[in-house]
Each structure stands twice: as structure tokens, then as C-alpha cells.
Design a protein around this motif. Structure first.
Motif, PDB file in Angstrom:
ATOM      1  N   SER A   1      19.768  12.621 -10.326  1.00  0.00           N
ATOM      2  CA  SER A   1      18.412  13.158 -10.237  1.00  0.00           C
ATOM      3  C   SER A   1      18.510  14.631  -9.878  1.00  0.00           C
ATOM      4  O   SER A   1      19.565  15.108  -9.452  1.00  0.00           O
ATOM      5  CB  SER A   1      17.582  12.399  -9.201  1.00  0.00           C
ATOM      6  OG  SER A   1      18.192  12.443  -7.932  1.00  0.00           O
ATOM      7  N   ILE A   2      17.425  15.371 -10.074  1.00  0.00           N
ATOM      8  CA  ILE A   2      17.429  16.780  -9.714  1.00  0.00           C
ATOM      9  C   ILE A   2      16.452  17.007  -8.569  1.00  0.00           C
ATOM     10  O   ILE A   2      15.409  16.353  -8.477  1.00  0.00           O
ATOM     11  CB  ILE A   2      17.100  17.702 -10.903  1.00  0.00           C
ATOM     12  CG1 ILE A   2      15.826  17.275 -11.617  1.00  0.00           C
ATOM     13  CG2 ILE A   2      18.262  17.776 -11.855  1.00  0.00           C
ATOM     14  CD1 ILE A   2      15.362  18.266 -12.677  1.00  0.00           C
ATOM     15  N   VAL A   3      16.835  17.954  -7.717  1.00  0.00           N
ATOM     16  CA  VAL A   3      16.072  18.202  -6.499  1.00  0.00           C
ATOM     17  C   VAL A   3      15.867  19.705  -6.320  1.00  0.00           C
ATOM     18  O   VAL A   3      16.591  20.534  -6.885  1.00  0.00           O
ATOM     19  CB  VAL A   3      16.789  17.635  -5.258  1.00  0.00           C
ATOM     20  CG1 VAL A   3      16.919  16.126  -5.361  1.00  0.00           C
ATOM     21  CG2 VAL A   3      18.151  18.286  -5.065  1.00  0.00           C
ATOM     22  N   LEU A   4      14.875  20.022  -5.510  1.00  0.00           N
ATOM     23  CA  LEU A   4      14.652  21.394  -5.068  1.00  0.00           C
ATOM     24  C   LEU A   4      15.305  21.545  -3.710  1.00  0.00           C
ATOM     25  O   LEU A   4      15.018  20.753  -2.786  1.00  0.00           O
ATOM     26  CB  LEU A   4      13.154  21.683  -4.979  1.00  0.00           C
ATOM     27  CG  LEU A   4      12.751  23.113  -4.583  1.00  0.00           C
ATOM     28  CD1 LEU A   4      13.129  24.105  -5.681  1.00  0.00           C
ATOM     29  CD2 LEU A   4      11.250  23.187  -4.282  1.00  0.00           C
TER      30      LEU A   4
ATOM     31  N   LYS B   1      14.669  23.120 -16.162  1.00  0.00           N
ATOM     32  CA  LYS B   1      13.632  23.812 -16.931  1.00  0.00           C
ATOM     33  C   LYS B   1      12.659  22.810 -17.542  1.00  0.00           C
ATOM     34  O   LYS B   1      11.437  23.035 -17.558  1.00  0.00           O
ATOM     35  CB  LYS B   1      14.267  24.670 -18.019  1.00  0.00           C
ATOM     36  CG  LYS B   1      13.225  25.446 -18.836  1.00  0.00           C
ATOM     37  CD  LYS B   1      13.865  26.261 -19.954  1.00  0.00           C
ATOM     38  CE  LYS B   1      12.790  26.975 -20.773  1.00  0.00           C
ATOM     39  NZ  LYS B   1      13.392  27.740 -21.904  1.00  0.00           N
ATOM     40  N   ALA B   2      13.186  21.707 -18.063  1.00  0.00           N
ATOM     41  CA  ALA B   2      12.318  20.681 -18.649  1.00  0.00           C
ATOM     42  C   ALA B   2      11.347  20.142 -17.612  1.00  0.00           C
ATOM     43  O   ALA B   2      10.160  19.926 -17.904  1.00  0.00           O
ATOM     44  CB  ALA B   2      13.162  19.548 -19.237  1.00  0.00           C
ATOM     45  N   ALA B   3      11.837  19.917 -16.386  1.00  0.00           N
ATOM     46  CA  ALA B   3      10.973  19.399 -15.324  1.00  0.00           C
ATOM     47  C   ALA B   3       9.891  20.412 -14.962  1.00  0.00           C
ATOM     48  O   ALA B   3       8.711  20.057 -14.801  1.00  0.00           O
ATOM     49  CB  ALA B   3      11.806  19.047 -14.100  1.00  0.00           C
ATOM     50  N   LEU B   4      10.274  21.673 -14.830  1.00  0.00           N
ATOM     51  CA  LEU B   4       9.293  22.715 -14.512  1.00  0.00           C
ATOM     52  C   LEU B   4       8.273  22.859 -15.637  1.00  0.00           C
ATOM     53  O   LEU B   4       7.067  23.034 -15.390  1.00  0.00           O
ATOM     54  CB  LEU B   4      10.000  24.042 -14.258  1.00  0.00           C
ATOM     55  CG  LEU B   4      10.863  24.109 -12.996  1.00  0.00           C
ATOM     56  CD1 LEU B   4      11.651  25.413 -12.958  1.00  0.00           C
ATOM     57  CD2 LEU B   4      10.007  23.965 -11.738  1.00  0.00           C
ATOM     58  N   ASP B   5       8.752  22.786 -16.874  1.00  0.00           N
ATOM     59  CA  ASP B   5       7.836  22.832 -18.023  1.00  0.00           C
ATOM     60  C   ASP B   5       6.857  21.667 -17.984  1.00  0.00           C
ATOM     61  O   ASP B   5       5.649  21.828 -18.186  1.00  0.00           O
ATOM     62  CB  ASP B   5       8.630  22.784 -19.334  1.00  0.00           C
ATOM     63  CG  ASP B   5       8.804  24.157 -19.960  1.00  0.00           C
ATOM     64  OD1 ASP B   5       7.954  25.049 -19.719  1.00  0.00           O
ATOM     65  OD2 ASP B   5       9.785  24.345 -20.697  1.00  0.00           O
ATOM     66  N   GLY B   6       7.409  20.470 -17.745  1.00  0.00           N
ATOM     67  CA  GLY B   6       6.580  19.274 -17.736  1.00  0.00           C
ATOM     68  C   GLY B   6       5.512  19.287 -16.663  1.00  0.00           C
ATOM     69  O   GLY B   6       4.442  18.696 -16.826  1.00  0.00           O
TER      70      GLY B   6
ATOM     71  N   PHE C   1      12.406  15.980  -8.007  1.00  0.00           N
ATOM     72  CA  PHE C   1      11.560  16.057  -9.194  1.00  0.00           C
ATOM     73  C   PHE C   1      11.289  14.651  -9.733  1.00  0.00           C
ATOM     74  O   PHE C   1      12.207  13.822  -9.799  1.00  0.00           O
ATOM     75  CB  PHE C   1      12.227  16.910 -10.265  1.00  0.00           C
ATOM     76  CG  PHE C   1      12.158  18.383  -9.977  1.00  0.00           C
ATOM     77  CD1 PHE C   1      11.123  19.160 -10.487  1.00  0.00           C
ATOM     78  CD2 PHE C   1      13.106  19.000  -9.172  1.00  0.00           C
ATOM     79  CE1 PHE C   1      11.039  20.521 -10.213  1.00  0.00           C
ATOM     80  CE2 PHE C   1      13.039  20.356  -8.891  1.00  0.00           C
ATOM     81  CZ  PHE C   1      12.000  21.119  -9.409  1.00  0.00           C
ATOM     82  N   PRO C   2      10.046  14.377 -10.109  1.00  0.00           N
ATOM     83  CA  PRO C   2       9.731  13.057 -10.666  1.00  0.00           C
ATOM     84  C   PRO C   2      10.621  12.745 -11.868  1.00  0.00           C
ATOM     85  O   PRO C   2      10.875  13.622 -12.710  1.00  0.00           O
ATOM     86  CB  PRO C   2       8.260  13.201 -11.089  1.00  0.00           C
ATOM     87  CG  PRO C   2       7.724  14.317 -10.252  1.00  0.00           C
ATOM     88  CD  PRO C   2       8.870  15.263 -10.052  1.00  0.00           C
ATOM     89  N   ALA C   3      11.087  11.512 -11.936  1.00  0.00           N
ATOM     90  CA  ALA C   3      11.991  11.125 -13.023  1.00  0.00           C
ATOM     91  C   ALA C   3      11.359  11.300 -14.391  1.00  0.00           C
ATOM     92  O   ALA C   3      12.060  11.582 -15.378  1.00  0.00           O
ATOM     93  CB  ALA C   3      12.437   9.681 -12.827  1.00  0.00           C
ATOM     94  N   ASP C   4      10.043  11.161 -14.471  1.00  0.00           N
ATOM     95  CA  ASP C   4       9.380  11.285 -15.774  1.00  0.00           C
ATOM     96  C   ASP C   4       9.053  12.733 -16.141  1.00  0.00           C
ATOM     97  O   ASP C   4       8.438  12.979 -17.176  1.00  0.00           O
ATOM     98  CB  ASP C   4       8.114  10.438 -15.823  1.00  0.00           C
ATOM     99  CG  ASP C   4       7.082  10.839 -14.776  1.00  0.00           C
ATOM    100  OD1 ASP C   4       7.322  11.810 -14.020  1.00  0.00           O
ATOM    101  OD2 ASP C   4       6.019  10.177 -14.711  1.00  0.00           O
TER     102      ASP C   4
ATOM    103  N   PRO D   1      14.099  14.601 -19.162  1.00  0.00           N
ATOM    104  CA  PRO D   1      14.844  13.524 -19.813  1.00  0.00           C
ATOM    105  C   PRO D   1      15.769  12.823 -18.820  1.00  0.00           C
ATOM    106  O   PRO D   1      16.183  13.416 -17.823  1.00  0.00           O
ATOM    107  CB  PRO D   1      15.653  14.265 -20.895  1.00  0.00           C
ATOM    108  CG  PRO D   1      14.929  15.544 -21.118  1.00  0.00           C
ATOM    109  CD  PRO D   1      14.335  15.918 -19.794  1.00  0.00           C
ATOM    110  N   PRO D   2      16.097  11.563 -19.085  1.00  0.00           N
ATOM    111  CA  PRO D   2      17.023  10.848 -18.201  1.00  0.00           C
ATOM    112  C   PRO D   2      18.356  11.591 -18.081  1.00  0.00           C
ATOM    113  O   PRO D   2      18.877  12.125 -19.065  1.00  0.00           O
ATOM    114  CB  PRO D   2      17.214   9.492 -18.899  1.00  0.00           C
ATOM    115  CG  PRO D   2      16.008   9.337 -19.761  1.00  0.00           C
ATOM    116  CD  PRO D   2      15.628  10.711 -20.200  1.00  0.00           C
ATOM    117  N   ILE D   3      18.888  11.631 -16.864  1.00  0.00           N
ATOM    118  CA  ILE D   3      20.161  12.317 -16.620  1.00  0.00           C
ATOM    119  C   ILE D   3      21.279  11.290 -16.728  1.00  0.00           C
ATOM    120  O   ILE D   3      21.397  10.387 -15.893  1.00  0.00           O
ATOM    121  CB  ILE D   3      20.158  12.986 -15.236  1.00  0.00           C
ATOM    122  CG1 ILE D   3      19.022  14.021 -15.162  1.00  0.00           C
ATOM    123  CG2 ILE D   3      21.510  13.648 -14.965  1.00  0.00           C
ATOM    124  CD1 ILE D   3      18.832  14.609 -13.787  1.00  0.00           C
TER     125      ILE D   3
END
Length: 255
Positions: free
Chosen positions: A105-108, A150-155, A206-209, A212-214
Motif C-alpha cells: 500500500s502507499i502512505v503519506l 500520482k494515480a492516487a493523487l489524480d484519483g 491512501f485508499p486502495a481504490d 491500481p492494485p500494487i
């Protein structure tokens, strides 16, 4: 033996000491986010088998490019299915050896040990949190951690506001180093990398949705065929390696 760079992969093999009778040397190209877990796994595997493992750590994009250019690697563990797909499309994987090994997962993260938590949602004022500082990320167009971030921030609708303040690093561990050194107040990294940092705090996941899945696929490369390669791939799916991955916070995918 762990290599933090793959700038001289041929020398690594050329300068290796002679192996014990029956032992083999294998070179593993692995995503930088696997640094801590693979250090433990390498030591245990070598003790159990007498084989010698040389681990080259870098961003998955760099590793894939080196493999496609003929670097003498035996095993590839990517933090992205896309980069493994690229290597496979070139016919460089041993058929039937590819396996989805791990999840993440990705985190801040924030610099220091007492940063306040935040709710990562579309209303987050991330630019306000940064102030005049930078947001450390791995390369957002090449390295998986950066692509996912970037995808998470975009989403979440946050990318445009913070894009001018993003400080990009060659890999996720380098991005984390910006934060732990206090050079950037915040960064986006894998949860597993954050767990290895003493001078950074996870302030939100970051929310998993939101991305994309890591998935971390692993495969034997078609450069040569020695028994140690299959042994190492089997070991990665065995109880000792699985425990090491779990201790670092990875999700286990392979049976």
C-alpha cells in the motif's frame, strides 16, 4: 551480497569469489522497496543452501531496462506488473515461472516522529500542509511507487494543486530519504518503506481504490538455467521468506 546500484552489474559477477563445490551464484534484480526484506531473505537462503545471492536494487523501470539491454540477471522481482509485462513481451522470462508474489500500500509520510495524522480524501489540503516545502515521490512517470502515488493523487483530485511542489527521486527509498533527512516535509512511499524509517511518521494511508492494485511479480529470467534459480523462487514462496515479508508489512499473494 546486496548492491544498491546496478551501474556495474557485469563486474559484480566477474569479481565474485569462487563458489563452494556444488554451490551457484545467482543475481537477483529487485525493486528498491524490497531492500530490508531481501537482506534478511538473502542471508537465510545462503545459509540454507550454500548458494551465493547477489541482489541489485533499483527502481523497477531501471531494472527492466537493464534486463532488456542484456544485463546478466537471473531473477527479476518488480514492484509493477507493467514492467514485468515489458520484460515478458521481449521473451526474457522462463515460461511458467512468473508469479504474483506480494502486495503493498502507499502512505503519506511526514518528517519527524510526532506529525499529526490526516485523512486522505478529496478535501485534503495537501498543498497547504506542504507550505513552501516539497512532496517527495519516486519518479512519477517511470517508478512504480511514483506512478501509484500520482494515480492516487489524480484519483482524489489533488495532483494539480501539488504537482509544482513534487520533488522526484530515482526510487522510493531515495524519496523516503528526502523526508527522513528533513529535506522534504512530506513524501509518498510504500507502507513497507515507511516501516523501516525511524525519523518519519505515517500520517495517512491512501485508499486502495484511489490507485491500481500494487502487485510485485517475480520470475526466472531466460538468460541461463541453473537449479539455484528455481530454488530461490521456491524459497521466496516458503515459510521463512513469507515471514520476512510479513514482518516488513507486505501482503502475501503467492500460495
Amino acid at each position: 551480497m546486496v548492491r544498491s546500484s546496478i551501474s556495474r552489474p557485469v563486474l559484480a559477477a566477474a569479481l565474485a569469489l569462487p563458489a563452494a563445490a556444488g554451490a551457484e551464484e545467482i543475481t537477483v534484480f529487485a525493486a528498491a522497496s524490497l531492500t530490508t526484506a531481501l537482506a534478511e531473505i538473502e542471508t537465510a537462503f545462503e545459509a540454507a543452501t550454500d548458494h551465493d545471492v547477489v541482489v541489485a536494487l533499483a527502481g523497477s523501470s531501471v531494472l527492466a531496462r537493464q534486463i532488456r539491454q542484456g544485463a546478466p540477471a537471473d531473477i527479476f522481482i518488480s514492484a509493477s506488473t507493467d514492467w514485468m509485462d515489458a520484460v515478458e513481451a521481449d521473451g526474457l522470462l522462463e515460461p511458467g515461472t512468473r508469479v504474483d508474489l506480494l502486495g503493498n500500500s502507499i502512505v503519506l509520510v511526514a518528517s519527524g516522529s510526532d506529525a499529526a495524522p490526516v485523512e486522505i480524501e478529496p478535501d485534503l489540503d495537501l498543498a497547504g500542509l506542504l507550505g513552501d516545502g516539497r512532496l517527495a515521490m519516486a519518479l512519477v512517470d517511470a517508478v512504480p511507487a511514483g506512478i501509484y502515488g500520482k494515480a492516487a493523487l489524480d484519483g482524489l483530485g489533488l495532483w494539480d494543486a501539488v504537482a509544482p511542489q513534487v520533488a522526484q527521486a530515482d526510487n522510493v527509498r531515495a524519496a523516503l530519504a528526502f523526508v527522513t533527512a528533513g529535506e522534504a516535509p512530506y513524501g509518498i512511499v510504500y507502507a513497507t518503506d515507511a516501516a523501516a524509517a525511524d525519523t518519519a511518521t505515517v500520517v495517512g494511508t491512501f485508499p486502495a481504490d484511489s490507485h491500481p492494485p500494487i502487485v510485485y511479480p517475480a520470475a526466472d529470467l531466460a538468460t541461463r538455467d541453473v537449479p539455484a534459480e528455481a530454488e530461490f523462487l521456491d524459497y521466496l514462496r516458503g515459510p521463512e521468506a513469507r515471514a520476512a515479508f510479513e514482518r516488513q508489512g507486505f501482503t502475501l499473494l503467492a500460495p
